[in-house]
Motif scaffolding. Structure first.
Motif, PDB file in Angstrom:
ATOM      1  N   UNK A 328      18.072   5.398  12.601  1.00 30.44           N
ATOM      2  CA  UNK A 328      17.911   5.488  11.137  1.00 30.44           C
ATOM      3  C   UNK A 328      16.529   6.006  10.738  1.00 30.44           C
ATOM      4  N   UNK A 329      15.497   5.676  11.519  1.00 29.36           N
ATOM      5  CA  UNK A 329      14.139   6.117  11.189  1.00 29.36           C
ATOM      6  C   UNK A 329      13.817   7.504  11.729  1.00 29.36           C
ATOM      7  N   UNK A 330      14.663   8.052  12.589  1.00 27.54           N
ATOM      8  CA  UNK A 330      14.380   9.342  13.229  1.00 27.54           C
ATOM      9  C   UNK A 330      15.282  10.463  12.716  1.00 27.54           C
ATOM     10  N   UNK A 331      16.577  10.285  12.853  1.00 31.01           N
ATOM     11  CA  UNK A 331      17.506  11.400  12.672  1.00 31.01           C
ATOM     12  C   UNK A 331      17.657  11.847  11.217  1.00 31.01           C
ATOM     13  N   UNK A 332      17.820  10.941  10.228  1.00 33.63           N
ATOM     14  CA  UNK A 332      17.950  11.433   8.851  1.00 33.63           C
ATOM     15  C   UNK A 332      16.757  12.255   8.369  1.00 33.63           C
ATOM     16  N   UNK A 333      15.546  11.918   8.806  1.00 36.73           N
ATOM     17  CA  UNK A 333      14.360  12.689   8.418  1.00 36.73           C
ATOM     18  C   UNK A 333      14.471  14.124   8.942  1.00 36.73           C
TER      19      UNK A 333
END
Length: 401
Positions: A328-333
Motif C-alpha cells: 500500500x505504501x509503495x505501489x499506488x505511489x
C-alpha cells in the motif's frame, strides 16, 4: 549528482543501480523513520497510561493524526509542480516534523500532544508529494516501482531500527519513572531527524529545471478510470486502522511494552524485506494486480488480529500486516506517478494521498468506537470487511495501464 557520458550527454550518477537522488532520499527517510519509530510504539501507552485517554478518544486521536497530513499533500504537491522546487518543500516538511517530535517531551495533556502530532503530520503533508514527485522524476522510465520500492525499503529499515533503539534506551532508563523515560525518549528521537536535514541540504539535488514547464495534454485527474481507482482507494482506506490498534491488541493478550515494541519491529522488518522486491515486481506484472492483492492480504491480516489468542496467530497477523503496508505504501505511489504527466506529478500523487487520508480518519474513529462499545475483535472484523469490499471493487474496475 550528474555525470557526463563519452558522447557529452548528461546522466545521473547511480548507486546500487538506483539514481543518486533516490538513494539519498532513501537515507533521509531511513533516519527520519528511525526518529519516528523510536517513539511511535510507545505513543499508544503514553496516551492511555500517562495522559489518561480512553478507548474512543485514543482511536480518534490516532485517526486524526494519520489523516491530517494527507489533507495537505495535494496542495503542496501542486505548489512543487508550480514552482519546480521540490527540495525546499522536502526540507521544510522534515524540519517541522523533527521539531514536533522533540517537543513531545514537554506535553502534559492530550490537546498539546495532539497539536504537536498534528504539526508533525503537517510536516509530512508538506514533504510527501514533492518528495515522491522528485523520486519519480529521478527514476528511469518504466522503473518507478523499483525506485519507490527502494525508498520504502530504506524508510522501513529505519522503522526496524527505531523500535530497537527505543527498547535499548528504555532499558538504559529502567530506573527512571516511566513518564519521564518517555519524555527523554522523545528528545532523543530528534537527533536522527537533525542528521536527515543536513543530508537534504548538502546532497539532495532538485530536478525541477529539467521538468517540462508548459502544460500540454489533458490532466490524468480528469480520467474516469482514475477517479474510479481513487474511489476504491477511499473504500480501502475506510478499513485502514492505525498501527496503534495492533499494539493495543498485543497488550490485550498480555504482552508488555517491550513485547509490543518487538512485535512492532517485526512488522517493520517484514515491511522492509517486502517493499523493494514488491516495487520491482510491480514494474513487471502490473501495479493494479499487486494493489488488488494488497487489499486481500489486509483483510487476512485483520482476521488474524481479530481471532488471535496466542503467539503464532499474532505473529502471522503482524507479518501479513507488514506485507500489506509494504504494498500500500509503495505501489499506488508508483502507479499514480506512471499515470501523471510531467507537469502534474506532485499534484496527482498528492491527490492519491489526500483521498486516502480523508477516509483514514473515520476508519480509526469507527474502529475506536467498536473497541469501546464491543471489543477490538469487532474493530478488526470491520476492517476485514472493508478491505474485502475494496478487493472485489478493484477486480471490477478497468485497468488504466
Amino acid at each position: 549528482m550528474i555525470e557526463m557520458t563519452e558522447d557529452g550527454s548528461k546522466t545521473e550518477k547511480k548507486v546500487f543501480g538506483i539514481s543518486w537522488n533516490v538513494f539519498v532520499l532513501g537515507l533521509v527517510s531511513f533516519l527520519n523513520d528511525m526518529s519516528s519509530e523510536m517513539i511511535n510504539p510507545v505513543i499508544p501507552k503514553y496516551l492511555t497510561d500517562v495522559l489518561g485517554t480512553g478507548e474512543l478518544l485514543s482511536g480518534t486521536l490516532m485517526g486524526a493524526i494519520e489523516s491530517l497530513s494527507s489533507l495537505f499533500k495535494v496542495a503542496f504537491g501542486y505548489f512543487s509542480d508550480r514552482f519546480k522546487k521540490r527540495k525546499a518543500f522536502i526540507f521544510a516538511g522534515y524540519a517541522l516534523s523533527t521539531f514536533a517530535k522533540g517537543a513531545l517531551a514537554f506535553t502534559r495533556h492530550w490537546w498539546d500532544f495532539l497539536s504537536l502530532r498534528v504539526l508533525d503530520r503537517v510536516g509530512k503533508g508538506i514533504r510527501t508529494a514533492p518528495r515522491d514527485a522528485l523520486i519519480a522524476e529521478s527514476s528511469e522510465k518504466g522503473k518507478t516501482g523499483k525506485s519507490f520500492g527502494f525508498h520504502r525499503m530504506m524508510d522501513t529499515l529505519g522503522a526496524v531500527a527505531g523500535p530497537l533503539v527505543g527498547i535499548g534506551l528504555l532499558h538504559l532508563m529502567r530506573g527512571i519513572e516511566i513518564g519521564r523515560a518517555y519524555r527523554y525518549l522523545f528528545l532523543s528521537a530528534a537527533v536522527p531527524g537533525l542528521l536527515s536535514l543536513l543530508i537534504i541540504v548538502f546532497l539532495v539535488k532538485d530536478r525541477g529545471r529539467e521538468v517540462k514547464k508548459k502544460i500540454t495534454g489533458v490532466s490524468a485527474l480528469k480520467s474516469r478510470s482514475l477517479r474510479l481507482f481513487l474511489l476504491v482507494i477511499a473504500v480501502g482506506a475506510l478499513g485502514r486502522y492505525s498501527y496503534a490498534f495492533t499494539l493495543w491488541k498485543a497488550g490485550e493478550l498480555g504482552y508488555s511494552l517491550k513485547g509490543e515494541m518487538a512485535f512492532y519491529a517485526l512488522f517493520n522488518l517484514m515491511y522492509a524485506l517486502a517493499a523493494y522486491p514488491i516495487g520491482v515486481y510491480s514494474d513487471r506484472v502490473g501495479k493494479k494486480t499487486l494493489i488488488t492483492a494488497g487489499f486481500l492480504i489486509s483483510a487476512l491480516a485483520s482476521l488474524a488480529f481479530a481471532y488471535a489468542r496466542g503467539l503464532g496467530t499474532l505473529i502471522l497477523a503482524f507479518v501479513l500486516y507488514g506485507i500489506y503496508i509494504a504494498i500500500e505504501d509503495t505501489v499506488p505511489r508508483a502507479y499514480m506517478a506512471d499515470l501523471a504527466k510531467d507537469f502534474e506529478k506532485g499534484t496527482v500523487i498528492g491527490a492519491y494521498h489526500t483521498v486516502f487520508g480523508v477516509f483514514v480518519f473515520p476508519a480509526s474513529v469507527i474502529a475506536g468506537w467498536l473497541w469501546q462499545s464491543y471489543s477490538l475483535t469487532y474493530s478488526f472484523l470491520y476492517a476485514a470487511f472493508m478491505n474485502l469490499l475494496a478487493f472485489v471493487l478493484m477486480i471490477l474496475i478497468r485497468d488504466h495501464r
